[in-house]
Design a protein around this motif. Sequence first.
Motif, short mmCIF file in Angstrom:
data_model
loop_
_atom_site.label_atom_id
_atom_site.label_comp_id
_atom_site.label_asym_id
_atom_site.label_seq_id
_atom_site.Cartn_x
_atom_site.Cartn_y
_atom_site.Cartn_z
N UNK A 285 -75.14 13.40 2.04
CA UNK A 285 -74.79 12.29 1.15
C UNK A 285 -73.31 11.95 1.24
N UNK A 286 -72.46 12.98 1.28
CA UNK A 286 -71.01 12.73 1.41
C UNK A 286 -70.71 12.09 2.75
N UNK A 287 -71.38 12.54 3.81
CA UNK A 287 -71.14 11.98 5.15
C UNK A 287 -71.49 10.50 5.21
N UNK A 288 -72.69 10.14 4.73
CA UNK A 288 -73.11 8.74 4.80
C UNK A 288 -72.28 7.86 3.87
N UNK A 289 -71.74 8.43 2.81
CA UNK A 289 -70.92 7.63 1.90
C UNK A 289 -69.55 7.34 2.50
N UNK A 290 -69.04 8.24 3.31
CA UNK A 290 -67.69 8.09 3.85
C UNK A 290 -67.65 7.57 5.28
N UNK A 291 -68.78 7.64 5.98
CA UNK A 291 -68.76 7.20 7.37
C UNK A 291 -68.72 5.68 7.46
N UNK A 292 -68.17 5.20 8.57
CA UNK A 292 -68.13 3.76 8.83
C UNK A 292 -69.24 3.32 9.76
N UNK A 293 -70.12 4.26 10.11
CA UNK A 293 -71.21 3.91 11.02
C UNK A 293 -72.20 2.97 10.38
N UNK A 294 -72.50 3.20 9.09
CA UNK A 294 -73.45 2.35 8.39
C UNK A 294 -73.19 2.42 6.89
N UNK A 295 -73.49 1.30 6.23
CA UNK A 295 -73.40 1.25 4.77
C UNK A 295 -74.77 1.13 4.12
N UNK A 296 -75.82 1.19 4.93
CA UNK A 296 -77.16 0.97 4.41
C UNK A 296 -77.59 2.08 3.45
N UNK A 297 -77.11 3.29 3.69
CA UNK A 297 -77.52 4.42 2.86
C UNK A 297 -76.54 4.73 1.75
N UNK A 298 -75.52 3.90 1.58
CA UNK A 298 -74.53 4.16 0.53
C UNK A 298 -75.13 4.23 -0.88
N UNK A 299 -76.04 3.30 -1.25
CA UNK A 299 -76.62 3.39 -2.60
C UNK A 299 -77.37 4.70 -2.83
N UNK A 300 -78.08 5.15 -1.80
CA UNK A 300 -78.82 6.41 -1.93
C UNK A 300 -77.85 7.58 -2.05
N UNK A 301 -76.82 7.58 -1.20
CA UNK A 301 -75.83 8.67 -1.24
C UNK A 301 -75.11 8.71 -2.58
N UNK A 302 -74.74 7.54 -3.09
CA UNK A 302 -74.06 7.48 -4.39
C UNK A 302 -74.98 7.99 -5.51
N UNK A 303 -76.25 7.63 -5.43
CA UNK A 303 -77.20 8.07 -6.46
C UNK A 303 -77.40 9.58 -6.41
N UNK A 304 -77.44 10.17 -5.20
CA UNK A 304 -77.60 11.62 -5.08
C UNK A 304 -76.40 12.34 -5.66
N UNK A 305 -75.19 11.86 -5.33
CA UNK A 305 -73.98 12.52 -5.80
C UNK A 305 -73.73 12.29 -7.29
N UNK A 306 -74.33 11.25 -7.83
CA UNK A 306 -74.10 10.93 -9.24
C UNK A 306 -75.31 11.20 -10.12
N UNK A 307 -76.23 12.04 -9.64
CA UNK A 307 -77.39 12.38 -10.46
C UNK A 307 -76.92 12.95 -11.80
#
Length: 248
Positions: free
Chosen positions: A46-68
Amino acid sequence: MDIVLVTTIIASLFLVIAAADPLAAYLRLPYSVILACLGMLIGVAAIFFLRTELTDALNPVAEAILALPIRSNVFLYVFLPTLLFQVTLGVNPRRMLDDWVPILVLAVVAVVVATLAVGYALSAASTLPIAACLLIGAIVSTTDPSAVVGIFRSISAPRRLSRIIEGESLLNDAAAIALFGLFMGFVRLGMPDPTLSDAFAQFPILIAGGALVGWLAARIAVWVMAFFARFELALISVSVALPYLAYI
């Protein structure tokens, strides 16, 4: 937070939990160890997909996981009562009494010693008041022996050894919670340097009081369930309510 997204994530986590069981059997590792590793992998991903510049498609999911919305009070008041209750259902008190000396030494004396050791070591290495250091010591003084019990069962360890570890795992949580509440009270009252006599004068009262409350709650629950003996759903409801009310 979007309730639909949170529900989806929680449902997906149940799928991960389901996959952990056969994975643990395949790798011949304890189930709890596999769950811990999968949890860390999910957090790192989740941290990787939130900070990577490869894609932003999974940012909402990553943010939701980290902010449960799961905080420490959720573990203390939602998960812990049922976990302790589930363990007690599988414990034979009469067999525990045969080994009450090593169980109490490991579950109470060792927890107190570990709390004092961690607290005073932290106090010497930091500027925190001793009450806060002992509070941290109470938090980290107990270990979860579920992995050890799983290994014992897989290698067919002696039953007495498994029974001692299971009894210790049940009672050390009670000792740690009592110590936590004790030192938290000192912190809230603004007593940065409580004496050991202040602490240990209250500790036996907390342990005995907890046992008394548990016994009374169980007797009341049995009395209530006697009226609903013919109604299975009512019995289940009382059984679910009992650990929460007794714990609180």
